[in-house]
Design a protein around this motif. Sequence first.
Motif, short mmCIF file in Angstrom:
data_model
loop_
_atom_site.label_atom_id
_atom_site.label_comp_id
_atom_site.label_asym_id
_atom_site.label_seq_id
_atom_site.Cartn_x
_atom_site.Cartn_y
_atom_site.Cartn_z
N ASP A 30 26.24 0.30 37.71
CA ASP A 30 26.07 1.77 37.75
C ASP A 30 26.18 2.29 39.17
OD1 ASP A 30 25.80 1.96 35.07
OD2 ASP A 30 23.60 2.11 35.06
N ALA A 31 25.54 1.58 40.11
CA ALA A 31 25.59 2.01 41.51
C ALA A 31 27.02 1.91 42.04
CB ALA A 31 24.65 1.15 42.35
N CYS A 32 27.73 0.87 41.62
CA CYS A 32 29.09 0.68 42.11
C CYS A 32 30.02 1.77 41.56
CB CYS A 32 29.59 -0.72 41.73
SG CYS A 32 31.07 -1.19 42.61
N ILE A 33 29.80 2.21 40.34
CA ILE A 33 30.64 3.29 39.79
C ILE A 33 30.43 4.57 40.60
CG2 ILE A 33 31.03 4.76 37.76
CD1 ILE A 33 30.24 2.29 36.03
N ARG A 34 29.17 4.88 40.90
CA ARG A 34 28.91 6.09 41.73
C ARG A 34 29.58 5.96 43.09
NH1 ARG A 34 23.79 5.47 39.40
NH2 ARG A 34 22.92 4.46 41.25
N LEU A 35 29.49 4.77 43.64
CA LEU A 35 30.06 4.50 44.97
C LEU A 35 31.59 4.64 44.95
CD1 LEU A 35 29.11 3.45 47.75
CD2 LEU A 35 29.52 1.14 46.88
N MET A 36 32.24 4.13 43.92
CA MET A 36 33.70 4.23 43.84
C MET A 36 34.14 5.68 43.69
SD MET A 36 34.91 1.33 44.45
CE MET A 36 33.49 0.79 45.38
N ARG A 37 33.37 6.46 42.93
CA ARG A 37 33.70 7.90 42.83
C ARG A 37 33.69 8.54 44.20
NH1 ARG A 37 29.77 8.53 38.43
NH2 ARG A 37 30.98 8.32 36.54
N GLU A 38 32.62 8.27 44.94
CA GLU A 38 32.47 8.87 46.26
C GLU A 38 33.57 8.38 47.21
OE1 GLU A 38 29.10 9.15 49.82
OE2 GLU A 38 28.82 7.72 48.20
N ALA A 39 33.82 7.08 47.19
CA ALA A 39 34.81 6.51 48.11
C ALA A 39 36.22 7.02 47.81
CB ALA A 39 34.76 4.98 48.03
N LEU A 40 36.58 7.06 46.52
CA LEU A 40 37.93 7.50 46.17
C LEU A 40 38.11 9.00 46.44
CD1 LEU A 40 38.28 5.24 43.03
CD2 LEU A 40 39.76 5.15 45.05
N ALA A 41 37.04 9.77 46.25
CA ALA A 41 37.11 11.20 46.57
C ALA A 41 37.28 11.39 48.08
CB ALA A 41 35.86 11.91 46.06
N THR A 42 36.54 10.63 48.87
CA THR A 42 36.67 10.72 50.33
C THR A 42 38.08 10.33 50.75
OG1 THR A 42 34.34 10.09 50.59
CG2 THR A 42 35.74 9.85 52.53
N PHE A 43 38.57 9.24 50.18
CA PHE A 43 39.91 8.76 50.51
C PHE A 43 40.95 9.85 50.26
CE2 PHE A 43 43.83 6.72 48.98
CZ PHE A 43 44.21 6.09 50.15
N SER A 44 40.85 10.52 49.11
CA SER A 44 41.87 11.51 48.76
C SER A 44 41.70 12.82 49.53
CB SER A 44 41.87 11.77 47.25
OG SER A 44 42.29 10.60 46.57
N ARG A 45 40.56 13.00 50.19
CA ARG A 45 40.43 14.15 51.12
C ARG A 45 41.08 13.83 52.46
NH1 ARG A 45 35.17 14.66 49.00
NH2 ARG A 45 34.32 13.43 50.71
N GLY A 46 41.52 12.60 52.62
CA GLY A 46 42.21 12.21 53.86
C GLY A 46 41.28 11.67 54.92
N ASP A 47 39.99 11.46 54.55
CA ASP A 47 39.03 10.97 55.53
C ASP A 47 38.98 9.44 55.49
OD1 ASP A 47 37.05 10.79 57.37
OD2 ASP A 47 35.47 11.65 56.11
#
Length: 345
Positions: A30-47
């Motif tokens: 569960d924690a990893c799913i939340r983390l992947m959401r955050e990481a992939l969203a950050t990635f696609s913002r270009g950060d």
Amino acid sequence: MRDSQGEGRVRAVRVLIVNEVLVHELLPMDACIRLMREALATFSRGDAVQPLRTLVRLPDGSGVLGLMPGYLGEPRSFGLKVVSVMPGNQGTAYESHQGVVLLFGVIHGEPLAMLDATAITAIRTAAASAAATDALARADAGDLALLGCGTQGRFHLTAMAAVRRLRRVRVWSRTRANAERFAREAPVPARLKIEVMATAEEAVRGADLVCTVTSAREPILRGAWLAPGAHVNAAGACFATHRELDTDAVRRALLYTDCRESCLNESGDFRIARGEGAISDKHLLGELGEVLNGKVQGRLSNQDVTVYESLGIAIEDLAAAHAIHQRALATGKGAWVEWSGAPSA
Ligand code: NDP
């Protein structure tokens, strides 16, 4: 390393070592799913900074060493994964993916942690597929077809159950005995009986959630089998020469991926369909992170077929390594090695 007062003393660098068991203890699904959401969203913002991975192929074709460096802005993490992929390990005591994730300090560049890449790869890939499923699948999806019963098959089952209420689970694997063992051993609620199917087609017909997690090089999933409204996590083929989906499956789907550049360059599912003239680059609608950021539309109707093409990217490994490092600091778990000597008295 010099200390902050610049007095020339050596500051101790302590490196955390985390093995497979501890990765799973410190980073539950569960924690990893939340983390992947955050990481992939950050990635696609270009950060983020992430070159395409470098592959070193053994001359006899038996395996590959992949180097996957990167930097992610949030959670702020910097480092690389080095992973060997040896498909011939199947049926031996060794995993097909083995290696280490190396985490570095973002300010001083010191090594922080060395973590087991088998475990991180297993959980972060399935967790990213879960994030994709949550964003792209029908809300009522729950009839799951798993094509492939190896490590990724096991983790994808747990990941799918974390984001959708599963009503039915059908599995198919190239070697039936492996699918039968998987069905006996998989940790699923008692209400679910895993059905072993003789063919991939029997597993997929009527399913609204499909995960392809095999080492196949030729299609194992045909577009003609997909029910209207189905969502597919295509996670197994992550080399330009390998494919799990036939051209029809790619062509008829709304197509999303983790990293646009990786998909255009490394995905056999995408590149072979494009090479046949069935699709152009425009067919790739966007990154999962763009969907999560509200920049790209997900499915438009309950009849759309959606495909999440997962290549697996370095920032996923780094976000996972960062979270585990933080948990280890907080709990005192893991083995710590004095790397560059203790501070002088
Ligand atoms: P495993 O070795 O644990 O399992 C491999 C699975 O693929 C088994 O179910 C096996 O079937 C099946 N398989 C092997 N060869 C073929 C073939 N020619 N045709 C059909 N099925 C085949 O591997 P993993 O579960 O760790 O990885 C599965 C795939 O996922 C690999 O291709 C791997 O590179 C990829 N992967 C992708 C990631 C990503 O980020 N997208 C990350 C990690 C892995 P059986 O045993 O029944 O014969």
